[in-house]
Design a protein around this motif. Structure first.
Motif, short mmCIF file in Angstrom:
data_model
loop_
_atom_site.label_atom_id
_atom_site.label_comp_id
_atom_site.label_asym_id
_atom_site.label_seq_id
_atom_site.Cartn_x
_atom_site.Cartn_y
_atom_site.Cartn_z
N THR A 70 3.48 4.14 -9.71
CA THR A 70 2.36 3.98 -10.74
C THR A 70 1.84 2.64 -10.54
O THR A 70 0.62 2.35 -10.90
CB THR A 70 2.72 4.15 -12.14
N ASN A 71 2.44 1.73 -9.66
CA ASN A 71 1.80 0.04 -9.49
C ASN A 71 1.55 -0.29 -8.22
O ASN A 71 1.10 -1.37 -8.13
CB ASN A 71 2.95 -0.56 -10.26
N ASP A 72 1.83 0.36 -7.28
CA ASP A 72 1.58 -0.14 -5.80
C ASP A 72 0.53 -0.49 -5.69
O ASP A 72 -0.82 -0.07 -5.88
CB ASP A 72 1.56 1.28 -4.89
N THR A 73 0.41 -1.83 -5.04
CA THR A 73 -0.56 -2.63 -4.83
C THR A 73 -0.45 -3.32 -3.44
O THR A 73 0.48 -4.12 -3.59
CB THR A 73 -1.08 -3.60 -6.03
N VAL A 74 -1.39 -3.57 -2.51
CA VAL A 74 -1.37 -4.28 -1.40
C VAL A 74 -2.84 -5.15 -1.46
O VAL A 74 -3.94 -4.52 -1.28
CB VAL A 74 -1.34 -3.83 -0.05
N ALA A 75 -2.85 -6.53 -1.63
CA ALA A 75 -3.71 -7.27 -1.61
C ALA A 75 -4.16 -8.31 -0.35
O ALA A 75 -3.28 -8.62 -0.09
CB ALA A 75 -4.09 -8.05 -2.80
#
Lengths: 387, 387
Positions: free
Chosen positions: A222-227
Motif C-alpha cells: 500500500t506504500n511503495d514509492t520511488v522518488a
C-alpha cells in the motif's frame, strides 16, 4: 554515500522513538538546489497509504524540496485522521526548512492499520532537518530499514561533455518482499540539471525494468514509492539516454540488494523468458512463474521441477504452443518441446543464485523478473509478525 | 456408495502396481445404461495433460460408456508418446467392454513429466473392468487418491413426480490443493434420464459455484477433470432446476471434503465477499484474497491481520471505494470504512473453520471462494515431493 553522493543534497537519519528498539526511524533528504525538479512513481494498489495519497499530489507539481521518510508505521488504512497526520508531517518539515509543505514528499513504512506516534515523529522531523548534512546519506538509508538486515545504497558517476554528474540512491525492503511491513521505498538523487518532465521520463524508464520487475510473493504494498530528486548542482544537463542508463544501473543495483536481503528467502531467482512474441508476453510469463507457490517451494527444496514451470506458463495468455516450450534451470535444458529434456540430475541448485530460463519459441522478445523461493522461514516470519 | 449410488453404474478400484506402495491405483466407472449421456469440464491450463486432450474429444460426443482413472502418474508433459499411451488405455477399456474406445474417458493423476508404466496400467484396466460391480464405488474413490488422506464420496436422492433418482460422486485432491501431484479429478453419476446437452448445462452450473471456487494456492493443474455420466436407469427426467440444485449439493459436499483434506493446511477458510456490484467482482475479490500469501500466512499464525486483506482487495479492479471497505474475521468487524474497526483481540482464530467477510459496499452481489492457510507443512510437502 547513498542519496548524498550527488552535489546539492543533505540527509539525516535519527531515532525518534517510533521503533520500540530505539533504532533510527526518521530520515530526511533535502535538496538545496539550485534546482528542485523531481518525479515519483507509486504503488498501483488502490488501497493507498496516506503518505502515498499526499506524495502523489506533491509529485504532480514536479518540484520537491525534501523527502521525509519514517519506519515504525505505514500509516495505511488509517482513514482521514491518518491523512491529516501526513499533512502535519509535511507542514512541520516545511516550517523547519522555511519552505513550502507542498514540496515535501512523505513516505512511511511499518505495520498497516495503526496511527503513527505523532509527537515523536514531529520531534524526529525537527531533529532530522536540523542535523541533515552532506555525510548523512548512510544514516538516512539506515533509518528507513524495517526487517532489512542491511542498509541498501548505490551510486554511479556519469560524464557529459567532460563534466561529471552523479546519481545516488537508497532503498528498503521491497514491498513485495515484506509488504505488510509495508513497502519498498526508494529515494534516488542526482546533481544533473533536469526539468520535472525529464525526471519523470527517466525515472519511469529506469523503474520499469528494475523495481517493477521484482516480485517475491505477488503481494503489492500500500506504500511503495520511488522518488527522483534533481538538484542541478553539477551544472550538467546530460544526454537523456545516458542518464537513463545510469539511473537504471543504480535502480538495478538497489533491486539486487532487495532480493538478496528478502525476508525468509534462501534463493535469489531470476526468471528469464526468451523467445517471446513481445516484451509484455515475456513479463507476464516471468511474473506468473515468479508467483507460483509450488515452483517456489520446489526451488527451496532444490528440486529442478520443470513440470511446475510449465504448469505456471500454461495459465497465461501469452503466445506459445505447449509442445514448443523449453525450460532450462541453471543452464540445463531439463524440458525440451514441452516434454522431458536433459537429465535433471545435472542441475545444481546448491548456490543462492538460481536462473530459470523459459523459451516460448514464439519470437525474439525477452524479459527477466527477479524473485525468491518460498521457504519455511517466510511462513514463520509472516505468520508471527504482528502478534 | 459414491458413483454407484445411482442405478445403472458399476465401478472398481484395483492395484495395478503404478503406486510404489501397492495401494489401489486404477479405477473404472462403467455406465450400463440404458442411456449414456455425459458431459465434462476440464482445466483451463493451456498445458494440458494427454488424458485431458483425449477426454475433451470424448466429451464432445456427449456419450460416455466408461471412465478409466489412474493415480501414480499424471501423464502430463509427456509429448506425443504420452498421448498414445492414453489412446491405448481407452482402446484397452473399449476392448474389455466390447464397446467404442471413443466413448471412454481417461483421467490420470500423479507426477508431471513421466511416462506411465503401460503394461501395469493395461493389466489394471482389464482387472478393473472385469471386477467392476454395483458395490465398487468406494474402491474406485480409493484408487484415485494421491496424497488424499481419505476417499471423498457423496450422494443425494431427488424426486420428480413422485419417482426417485440419485446423484452420486467421488473426487480426489483438488488440483489447486496439490497441483503438481496433478489434479482435482471427480466423476459424478446419475440415473436420471438426460440428454447430453442437459448434462452439459447442469454440470457447468454446478461446478461454476463449487469446484471452480476452490483455490488453495492459485496453482492450476494440468489434469483437472470433472465428468458427469447419466444412465437413465431410474426412468426419471427431473426438472432441470431441481437436478442442478441436487448436483450442486453433491459437488459442494465433495468440495468441502477437498478443502478439509488439503495438503499441509491447518485451516479451512471461506472468503465471503458481499456488497459487490456484480458476481464477477465478488469472485475476483474473493479469489485474490484467497491467493494472497501474506494473508494466508497470517491465518496460519492465527493473526486477524485485516490490513493484508485490504492490501489484497486493493490490487483488483472491482468496483469499490477504499474508504468504504469493511472486513470481518469470524464475525468480528475488525475493519470499518477502510480503517480500524472493532477490537481485533475479540477474533478467535483457534478453530479450523475460518470465515473472512469482505463488504465492498458497492452493490448486492455476493460469492464465496474456499481456500486454506499457507503453512510450514505446505512448504515442506511441496519442496520435498519429487526428490
Amino acid at each position: 554515500m547513498s542519496v548524498t553522493a550527488p552535489l546539492g543534497f543533505r540527509a539525516a537519519g535519527v531515532s525518534a522513538g517510533l521503533k520500540p528498539n530505539g533504532a533510527r526511524d526518521v530520515a530526511a533528504v533535502i535538496n538545496d538546489g539550485p534546482s528542485r525538479s523531481a518525479a515519483a512513481v507509486f504503488t498501483r494498489n488502490r488501497v493507498k497509504a496516506a503518505p502515498v495519497l499526499w506524495s502523489e499530489q506533491v509529485a504532480e507539481g514536479g518540484r520537491v524540496r525534501a523527502a521525509i521518510l519514517n519506519s515504525g508505521g505505514a500509516n495505511a488504512c488509517t482513514g482521514p485522521p491518518g491523512f491529516q497526520d501526513t499533512h502535519t508531517t509535511a507542514e512541520r518539515a516545511g516550517a523547519a526548512l522555511d519552505d513550502s509543505p507542498g514540496e515535501v514528499l512523505v513516505c512511511s513504512t511499518g505495520l498497516i492499520g495503526e496511527r503513527l506516534a505523532m509527537p515523536e515523529l514531529l520531534a524526529g522531523v525537527d531533529s532530522a532537518v536540523a542535523t541533515a548534512a552532506r555525510d548523512g546519506g548512510l544514516d538516512a538509508a539506515d533509518a528507513i530499514r524495517t526487517t532489512d538486515s542491511v542498509a541498501k545504497i548505490a551510486f554511479r558517476r556519469g560524464t557529459a561533455d567532460g563534466f561529471g554528474y552523479t546519481v545516488g540512491g537508497m532503498a528498503k525492503g521491497a514491498g513485495m518482499l515484506a509488504p505488510s511491513l509495508a513497502t519498498m521505498l526508494s529515494v534516488v538523487t542526482t546533481d544533473a540539471d533536469l526539468t520535472p518532465e525529464q525526471c519523470d521520463r527517466v525515472l519511469r524508464a529506469a523503474t520499469h525494468r528494475t523495481f517493477e520487475r521484482v516480485d517475491s510473493d505477488g503481494c503489492l504494498s500500500t506504500n511503495d514509492t520511488v522518488a527522483l530528486m534533481a538538484s542541478g548542482a553539477s551544472g550538467v544537463t546530460p544526454d537523456e539516454e545516458e542518464l537513463t542508463a545510469l539511473l537504471t544501473e543504480v535502480c538495478a543495483d538497489l533491486t539486487r540488494q532487495l532480493v538478496a536481503d528478502a525476508e525468509g528467502a534462501s534463493k535469489s531467482v531470476a526468471i528469464e523468458v526468451v523467445g517471446a512474441a513481445n516484451e509484455d508476453d515475456a513479463v507476464t510469463v516471468a511474473r506468473t512463474v515468479a508467483r507460483n507457490a509450488l515452483f517456489k517451494c520446489a526451488i527451496y527444496g532444490q528440486d529442478p521441477n520443470w513440470g511446475r514451470v510449465l504448469a505456471a506458463v500454461g495459465t497465461t495468455d501469452a503466445t506459445f504452443q505447449p509442445d514448443e516450450l523449453n525450460v532450462a534451470i541453471n543452464g540445463v535444458w531439463v524440458c525440451r518441446r514441452g516434454a522431458v529434456g536433459d537429465d535433471r540430475s545435472k542441475v545444481d541448485l546448491g548456490p543462492r543464485e538460481v536462473t530459470v530460463t523459459v523459451d516460448l519459441s514464439a519470437g525474439s522478445a525477452a524479459a527477466t523478473v527477479w524473485t525468491t523461493d518460498l521457504t519455511v522461514e517466510y511462513v514463520h516470519e509472516n505468520s508471527a509478525y504482528s502478534t
